[in-house]
Design an enzyme around this catalytic site. Structure first.
Site, PDB file in Angstrom:
ATOM      1  N   TRP A  69     -13.454  32.653 -27.697  1.00  0.00           N
ATOM      2  CA  TRP A  69     -12.791  33.388 -26.230  1.00  0.00           C
ATOM      3  C   TRP A  69     -11.178  33.347 -26.489  1.00  0.00           C
ATOM      4  O   TRP A  69     -10.674  32.562 -27.369  1.00  0.00           O
ATOM      5  CB  TRP A  69     -13.426  32.770 -25.344  1.00  0.00           C
ATOM      6  CG  TRP A  69     -13.361  31.214 -25.069  1.00  0.00           C
ATOM      7  CD1 TRP A  69     -13.195  30.467 -25.926  1.00  0.00           C
ATOM      8  CD2 TRP A  69     -13.352  30.601 -23.801  1.00  0.00           C
ATOM      9  NE1 TRP A  69     -13.224  29.151 -25.464  1.00  0.00           N
ATOM     10  CE2 TRP A  69     -13.319  29.158 -24.244  1.00  0.00           C
ATOM     11  CE3 TRP A  69     -13.293  31.131 -22.540  1.00  0.00           C
ATOM     12  CZ2 TRP A  69     -13.514  28.144 -23.109  1.00  0.00           C
ATOM     13  CZ3 TRP A  69     -13.562  29.775 -21.550  1.00  0.00           C
ATOM     14  CH2 TRP A  69     -13.338  28.693 -21.866  1.00  0.00           C
ATOM     15  N   ASN A  70     -10.769  34.098 -25.507  1.00  0.00           N
ATOM     16  CA  ASN A  70      -9.233  34.490 -25.417  1.00  0.00           C
ATOM     17  C   ASN A  70      -8.466  33.877 -24.074  1.00  0.00           C
ATOM     18  O   ASN A  70      -9.152  34.090 -23.053  1.00  0.00           O
ATOM     19  CB  ASN A  70      -8.953  35.843 -26.166  1.00  0.00           C
ATOM     20  CG  ASN A  70      -9.655  36.121 -27.404  1.00  0.00           C
ATOM     21  OD1 ASN A  70      -9.271  35.638 -28.466  1.00  0.00           O
ATOM     22  ND2 ASN A  70     -10.396  37.190 -27.338  1.00  0.00           N
ATOM     23  N   HIS A  77       0.177  46.190 -13.973  1.00  0.00           N
ATOM     24  CA  HIS A  77      -0.030  47.969 -14.461  1.00  0.00           C
ATOM     25  C   HIS A  77       0.266  47.968 -15.934  1.00  0.00           C
ATOM     26  O   HIS A  77       1.020  48.590 -16.503  1.00  0.00           O
ATOM     27  CB  HIS A  77       1.256  48.418 -13.707  1.00  0.00           C
ATOM     28  CG  HIS A  77       0.809  48.478 -12.134  1.00  0.00           C
ATOM     29  ND1 HIS A  77       0.606  49.527 -11.610  1.00  0.00           N
ATOM     30  CD2 HIS A  77       0.904  47.270 -11.576  1.00  0.00           C
ATOM     31  CE1 HIS A  77       0.617  49.189  -9.899  1.00  0.00           C
ATOM     32  NE2 HIS A  77       0.770  47.728 -10.258  1.00  0.00           N
ATOM     33  N   HIS A  81      -4.949  51.771 -16.081  1.00  0.00           N
ATOM     34  CA  HIS A  81      -4.918  51.044 -14.728  1.00  0.00           C
ATOM     35  C   HIS A  81      -5.019  51.803 -13.524  1.00  0.00           C
ATOM     36  O   HIS A  81      -4.861  52.906 -13.221  1.00  0.00           O
ATOM     37  CB  HIS A  81      -3.783  50.040 -14.864  1.00  0.00           C
ATOM     38  CG  HIS A  81      -2.388  50.829 -14.481  1.00  0.00           C
ATOM     39  ND1 HIS A  81      -1.759  51.223 -15.649  1.00  0.00           N
ATOM     40  CD2 HIS A  81      -1.652  50.787 -13.554  1.00  0.00           C
ATOM     41  CE1 HIS A  81      -0.525  51.691 -15.128  1.00  0.00           C
ATOM     42  NE2 HIS A  81      -0.561  51.513 -13.891  1.00  0.00           N
ATOM     43  N   ASP A  83      -3.496  52.005  -9.599  1.00  0.00           N
ATOM     44  CA  ASP A  83      -2.602  51.662  -8.699  1.00  0.00           C
ATOM     45  C   ASP A  83      -2.840  51.625  -7.083  1.00  0.00           C
ATOM     46  O   ASP A  83      -3.451  52.698  -6.655  1.00  0.00           O
ATOM     47  CB  ASP A  83      -1.476  52.893  -8.782  1.00  0.00           C
ATOM     48  CG  ASP A  83      -0.616  53.049 -10.223  1.00  0.00           C
ATOM     49  OD1 ASP A  83      -0.718  51.856 -10.807  1.00  0.00           O
ATOM     50  OD2 ASP A  83       0.143  54.180 -10.193  1.00  0.00           O
ATOM     51  N   HIS A  87       1.011  49.287  -4.033  1.00  0.00           N
ATOM     52  CA  HIS A  87       2.069  48.923  -5.066  1.00  0.00           C
ATOM     53  C   HIS A  87       3.507  49.501  -4.552  1.00  0.00           C
ATOM     54  O   HIS A  87       4.475  49.468  -5.138  1.00  0.00           O
ATOM     55  CB  HIS A  87       1.591  49.780  -5.992  1.00  0.00           C
ATOM     56  CG  HIS A  87       2.264  50.091  -7.407  1.00  0.00           C
ATOM     57  ND1 HIS A  87       3.073  48.957  -7.950  1.00  0.00           N
ATOM     58  CD2 HIS A  87       2.624  50.949  -8.250  1.00  0.00           C
ATOM     59  CE1 HIS A  87       3.763  49.325  -9.057  1.00  0.00           C
ATOM     60  NE2 HIS A  87       3.704  50.830  -9.317  1.00  0.00           N
ATOM     61  N   HIS A 216       4.203  58.092  -6.307  1.00  0.00           N
ATOM     62  CA  HIS A 216       3.847  56.777  -5.914  1.00  0.00           C
ATOM     63  C   HIS A 216       4.511  56.829  -4.326  1.00  0.00           C
ATOM     64  O   HIS A 216       3.574  56.379  -3.789  1.00  0.00           O
ATOM     65  CB  HIS A 216       4.970  55.938  -6.575  1.00  0.00           C
ATOM     66  CG  HIS A 216       4.353  55.353  -8.024  1.00  0.00           C
ATOM     67  ND1 HIS A 216       4.745  56.383  -9.026  1.00  0.00           N
ATOM     68  CD2 HIS A 216       3.807  54.509  -8.563  1.00  0.00           C
ATOM     69  CE1 HIS A 216       3.972  55.757 -10.211  1.00  0.00           C
ATOM     70  NE2 HIS A 216       3.611  54.914  -9.792  1.00  0.00           N
TER      71      HIS A 216
END
Ligand code: MN
Length: 266
Positions: A69-70, A77, A81, A83, A87, A216
């Site tokens: 595992w990490n 973002h 992804h 938004d 945002h 946006h």
């Protein structure tokens, strides 16, 4: 006594049947996250987004003999992804505007795919206009209510991060929506949001528009969302696919990497 399935149960079971028998294809619209995943670069006086980073916790070794595992880190973002309206400052006071409060049914919506890959091949600063969408609607019918409008540019086929981000002297040269298109998509078509194949939903030159970052500012101000850095839009029909894309449930999160999927009837 035999229980009669109601209509909605039949719909669900026929959906799943289609996925199992291959009649409904599941197309992955998601970039692979690794250290090469392009990260948006902002003017130096702004805060910067962390690039994606992975660090091994254990890999069947002395740190954990049975486990791999990490740890990972990245900006909200990063890569493909979501938004959320919070945002942008225009959406900051809206109700249910963050990743933990958006109504989850929004995460499943129509996809209207506008193919402007020829135009963007000629002009990396190409802007998608109302006129171009009206042309598309003459062939494909109107964008349905509650649809993602996905701008297909084939930009995601650029595997070199420098070419993908395409920074010039005046900022990035990447395609996006024309400022006039956004209010039209909200008011005339009542869309869920706008999706793109580039690092953000706005064009690379959008900082220089008379209304900066319209996708946006106006979309998020109207409670709509964004879905940038998609791939495989060339595998989708213009009309009829269903997108499933849900952000991580970060408390008051502004977005998150998503596994974006499209369901397509063969
Ligand atoms: Mn974003």
């Amino acid at each position: 006594m035999e229980k009669k399935q109601n209509e909605n149960e039949e719909t669900l079971s026929s959906l799943l049947g289609g996925i199992i028998n291959g009649g409904i294809q599941v197309i992955d619209l998601t970039m692979t996250l690794d250290q090469r995943t392009p990260t948006i670069v902002l003017p130096p006086e702004h805060g910067q987004s962390w690039p994606f980073r992975l660090e091994v916790i254990s890999k069947y070794d002395e740190r954990g003999p049975a486990t791999y595992w990490n740890n990972m880190s990245c900006g909200e973002h990063t890569g493909t992804h979501f938004d959320a309206p919070i945002h942008w400052i225009s959406g900051k006071d809206l109700p249910n505007n963050a990743t933990d409060t958006l109504p989850p049914d929004l995460f499943i919506a129509h996809a209207s795919v506008i193919d402007v890959s020829l135009e963007t091949k000629e002009d990396p600063d190409y802007l998608l206009t109302i006129e171009r969408i009206e042309e598309w609607e003459k062939i494909n019918g109107n964008i349905p209510v509650r649809s993602w409008v996905l701008m297909r540019t084939d930009w995601s086929k650029k595997t070199n991060p420098t070419e993908y981000l395409n920074h010039g002297d005046e900022g990035a040269n990447t395609p996006g929506p024309h400022p006039d298109l956004i209010p039209w998509l909200i008011e005339e078509r009542d869309v869920v949001g706008f999706g793109s194949e580039t690092v953000g939903t706005d064009a690379g030159q959008a900082a220089h528009f008379s209304h900066p970052f319209p996708c946006h500012h106006l979309m998020h101000g109207a409670g709509r969302c964004g879905l940038p850095a998609l791939i495989n839009l060339d595998l989708l029909p213009a009309q009829g696919a269903v997108v499933v894309a849900a952000p991580l449930k970060i408390r008051q999160g502004s977005g998150s990497p998503v596994r974006a999927l499209a369901l397509v009837g063969k």
